[in-house]
Motif scaffolding. Structure first.
Motif, PDB file in Angstrom:
ATOM      1  N   THR A 294      -1.985  -5.832 -19.928  1.00 58.14           N
ATOM      2  CA  THR A 294      -0.656  -5.920 -20.526  1.00 58.14           C
ATOM      3  C   THR A 294      -0.733  -6.517 -21.925  1.00 58.14           C
ATOM      4  O   THR A 294      -0.116  -6.010 -22.873  1.00 58.14           O
ATOM      5  CB  THR A 294       0.275  -6.779 -19.649  1.00 58.14           C
ATOM      6  OG1 THR A 294       0.432  -6.149 -18.371  1.00 58.14           O
ATOM      7  CG2 THR A 294       1.644  -6.955 -20.299  1.00 58.14           C
ATOM      8  N   GLU A 295      -1.512  -7.584 -22.078  1.00 57.84           N
ATOM      9  CA  GLU A 295      -1.640  -8.245 -23.370  1.00 57.84           C
ATOM     10  C   GLU A 295      -2.266  -7.313 -24.401  1.00 57.84           C
ATOM     11  O   GLU A 295      -1.844  -7.281 -25.568  1.00 57.84           O
ATOM     12  CB  GLU A 295      -2.477  -9.516 -23.226  1.00 57.84           C
ATOM     13  CG  GLU A 295      -2.717 -10.269 -24.528  1.00 57.84           C
ATOM     14  CD  GLU A 295      -1.441 -10.746 -25.199  1.00 57.84           C
ATOM     15  OE1 GLU A 295      -1.470 -10.937 -26.441  1.00 57.84           O
ATOM     16  OE2 GLU A 295      -0.415 -10.933 -24.511  1.00 57.84           O
ATOM     17  N   LYS A 298       0.339  -4.822 -25.405  1.00 60.09           N
ATOM     18  CA  LYS A 298       1.372  -5.525 -26.178  1.00 60.09           C
ATOM     19  C   LYS A 298       0.899  -5.855 -27.596  1.00 60.09           C
ATOM     20  O   LYS A 298       1.672  -5.790 -28.549  1.00 60.09           O
ATOM     21  CB  LYS A 298       1.755  -6.825 -25.463  1.00 60.09           C
ATOM     22  CG  LYS A 298       2.698  -6.666 -24.296  1.00 60.09           C
ATOM     23  CD  LYS A 298       4.130  -6.554 -24.765  1.00 60.09           C
ATOM     24  CE  LYS A 298       5.113  -6.525 -23.625  1.00 60.09           C
ATOM     25  NZ  LYS A 298       6.503  -6.279 -24.107  1.00 60.09           N
ATOM     26  N   THR A 299      -0.366  -6.197 -27.732  1.00 60.99           N
ATOM     27  CA  THR A 299      -0.885  -6.642 -29.025  1.00 60.99           C
ATOM     28  C   THR A 299      -1.286  -5.487 -29.931  1.00 60.99           C
ATOM     29  O   THR A 299      -0.960  -5.479 -31.122  1.00 60.99           O
ATOM     30  CB  THR A 299      -2.106  -7.559 -28.806  1.00 60.99           C
ATOM     31  OG1 THR A 299      -1.706  -8.685 -28.022  1.00 60.99           O
ATOM     32  CG2 THR A 299      -2.678  -8.026 -30.136  1.00 60.99           C
ATOM     33  N   GLU A 302       1.730  -1.204 -28.486  1.00 57.58           N
ATOM     34  CA  GLU A 302       3.196  -1.125 -28.492  1.00 57.58           C
ATOM     35  C   GLU A 302       3.814  -1.407 -29.861  1.00 57.58           C
ATOM     36  O   GLU A 302       4.744  -0.692 -30.270  1.00 57.58           O
ATOM     37  CB  GLU A 302       3.767  -2.093 -27.449  1.00 57.58           C
ATOM     38  CG  GLU A 302       5.285  -1.981 -27.345  1.00 57.58           C
ATOM     39  CD  GLU A 302       5.894  -3.066 -26.463  1.00 57.58           C
ATOM     40  OE1 GLU A 302       6.848  -2.761 -25.741  1.00 57.58           O
ATOM     41  OE2 GLU A 302       5.420  -4.215 -26.526  1.00 57.58           O
ATOM     42  N   PRO A 303       3.330  -2.393 -30.626  1.00 55.42           N
ATOM     43  CA  PRO A 303       3.996  -2.697 -31.909  1.00 55.42           C
ATOM     44  C   PRO A 303       3.942  -1.567 -32.927  1.00 55.42           C
ATOM     45  O   PRO A 303       4.727  -1.562 -33.882  1.00 55.42           O
ATOM     46  CB  PRO A 303       3.222  -3.924 -32.416  1.00 55.42           C
ATOM     47  CG  PRO A 303       2.611  -4.532 -31.206  1.00 55.42           C
ATOM     48  CD  PRO A 303       2.273  -3.381 -30.318  1.00 55.42           C
ATOM     49  N   ALA A 347       6.651  -5.424 -17.871  1.00 54.91           N
ATOM     50  CA  ALA A 347       6.576  -6.070 -19.183  1.00 54.91           C
ATOM     51  C   ALA A 347       7.052  -5.138 -20.302  1.00 54.91           C
ATOM     52  O   ALA A 347       7.275  -5.598 -21.425  1.00 54.91           O
ATOM     53  CB  ALA A 347       5.129  -6.499 -19.464  1.00 54.91           C
ATOM     54  N   PHE A 348       7.220  -3.856 -19.990  1.00 52.04           N
ATOM     55  CA  PHE A 348       7.615  -2.862 -21.009  1.00 52.04           C
ATOM     56  C   PHE A 348       8.941  -2.183 -20.658  1.00 52.04           C
ATOM     57  O   PHE A 348       9.268  -1.170 -21.242  1.00 52.04           O
ATOM     58  CB  PHE A 348       6.503  -1.821 -21.166  1.00 52.04           C
ATOM     59  CG  PHE A 348       5.180  -2.414 -21.557  1.00 52.04           C
ATOM     60  CD1 PHE A 348       4.847  -2.597 -22.889  1.00 52.04           C
ATOM     61  CD2 PHE A 348       4.264  -2.814 -20.594  1.00 52.04           C
ATOM     62  CE1 PHE A 348       3.649  -3.152 -23.258  1.00 52.04           C
ATOM     63  CE2 PHE A 348       3.045  -3.371 -20.951  1.00 52.04           C
ATOM     64  CZ  PHE A 348       2.736  -3.542 -22.280  1.00 52.04           C
TER      65      PHE A 348
END
Length: 349
Positions: A294-295, A298-299, A302-303, A347-348
């Motif tokens: 997930t991290e 996310k890092t 996704e951004p 988380a998304f």
């Protein structure tokens, strides 16, 4: 963020069907499979799956238009769409150049991007109109028609891209999205998004309306070391299909993977795995505990604006089948799908 399962159809078909049903029940967006001679036929598998599922979308990612004639891709996709009541889609590219070499086809001489752009036009026309007349450089038809008609008003046709800027721009300009395989860094996805945006604007589209997929080697387990070891077993095999430019965008020198590719190319899978360091595997996969994967998404992903994770789930059975290596303790595909659903997807949301 959508989540999909990218399978290699190398398991017993009963197991593959069970995993597709599991992904459907858990709310995954799609199940994709490679349309390659090396594997079992995805079209037949997904035709069987269509009657056993209700929501999940089905189709190739990727179908290569050098070996699979584009009108036949359109015919198969439309037929699958009827069987699934409007859940088919396709992603196309020039194809796996390792496979093409076994057919004595030099991919560099096929004008890959021009051929794929032409193929997308042919597929789109036959799906939309049921008939195609076209006089292209690679494909020519005079009133070719089909009774295979999709249920969807617009069956999605997407393009795969890995190499240079023109492939990403073309995917956004001429198709419904881009499936970018085997990238893991923020730099790689910012590069993708920069050029997809150029292509989308050229066609008067909003890039964020497109399907922007990250196709990644993936393994998840409560035991981080087990998941990472499973991914490490497969990294060399996948890295062999990555262009040099793409390796560099992922922080990997082509020289670093050359000995691994050489060993695998010679059939020495064990040596290829031995040469794949944990550090290299970390850079060329998403693997670990649910929190770790997930991290990483996310890092690094996704951004940048990517809206679709396409998870090439690696388990012990796949490693054994493709690499001949026994590994213990790795959750099977169904268990990993459940872990993604329970501990990654929220988380998304």
């Amino acid at each position: 963020m959508r989540f999909s399962y990218a399978m290699l159809p190398d398991y017993p078909l009963s197991e593959s069907l069970a995993s597709i049903k599991k992904a459907d029940e858990l709310g995954f967006y799609a199940v994709y499979a490679a349309d390659e001679t090396w594997h079992k036929d995805l079209w037949l598998l997904f035709a069987a799956a269509a009657g056993q599922t209700s929501r999940i979308r089905l189709g190739p990612s990727i179908s290569g238009v050098v070996l699979r004639e584009p009108t036949l891709i359109a015919q198969a996709a439309a037929t699958l769409d009827e069987l699934s009541n409007g859940r088919a889609e396709v992603a196309v590219s020039s194809g796996n150049f390792g496979l093409l070499a076994q057919y004595h086809i030099d991919w560099a001489k096929t004008k890959p991007l021009s051929r794929v752009k032409e193929a997308v036009h042919v597929i789109r026309t036959l799906l939309d109109d049921g008939v195609v007349t076209f006089d292209g450089e690679f494909f020519k038809y005079s009133g070719l028609f089909t009774f295979a008609r999709p249920v969807q008003e617009r069956l999605p046709v997407k393009m795969g891209a890995m190499r240079g800027p023109k492939s990403f721009e073309a995917s956004a300009e001429f198709s419904d999205g881009c499936h970018h395989a085997l990238s893991y860094t923020r730099e790689a996805y910012e590069y993708m998004m920069k050029h997809c945006t150029i292509g989308a604007e050229r066609a008067g589209k909003n890039v964020h309306d497109l399907d922007l997929g990250s196709w990644v080697v993936f393994s998840v387990a409560e035991d981080s070391a087990v998941a990472k070891d499973a991914a490490r077993s497969m990294v060399g095999l996948y890295a062999s299909s990555m262009p040099h430019e793409q390796l560099e965008r992922n922080g990997v020198s082509p020289d670093e993977v050359a000995p691994i590719i050489e060993a695998i190319g010679a059939g020495d899978m064990a040596k290829g795995i031995e040469l794949t360091s944990p550090d290299l595997a970390e850079r060329l996969s998403i693997a670990g505990t649910p929190e770790e994967v997930t991290e990483k998404i996310k890092t690094n992903i996704e951004p940048t604006g990517i809206n679709h994770m396409i998870l090439a789930i690696t388990d012990a059975s796949l490693v054994k089948a493709l690499m001949g290596r026994e590994i213990a303790g790795v959750p099977n595909v169904d268990t990993q799908l459940q872990l993604v659903h329970d501990k990654v997807m929220p988380a998304f949301a």
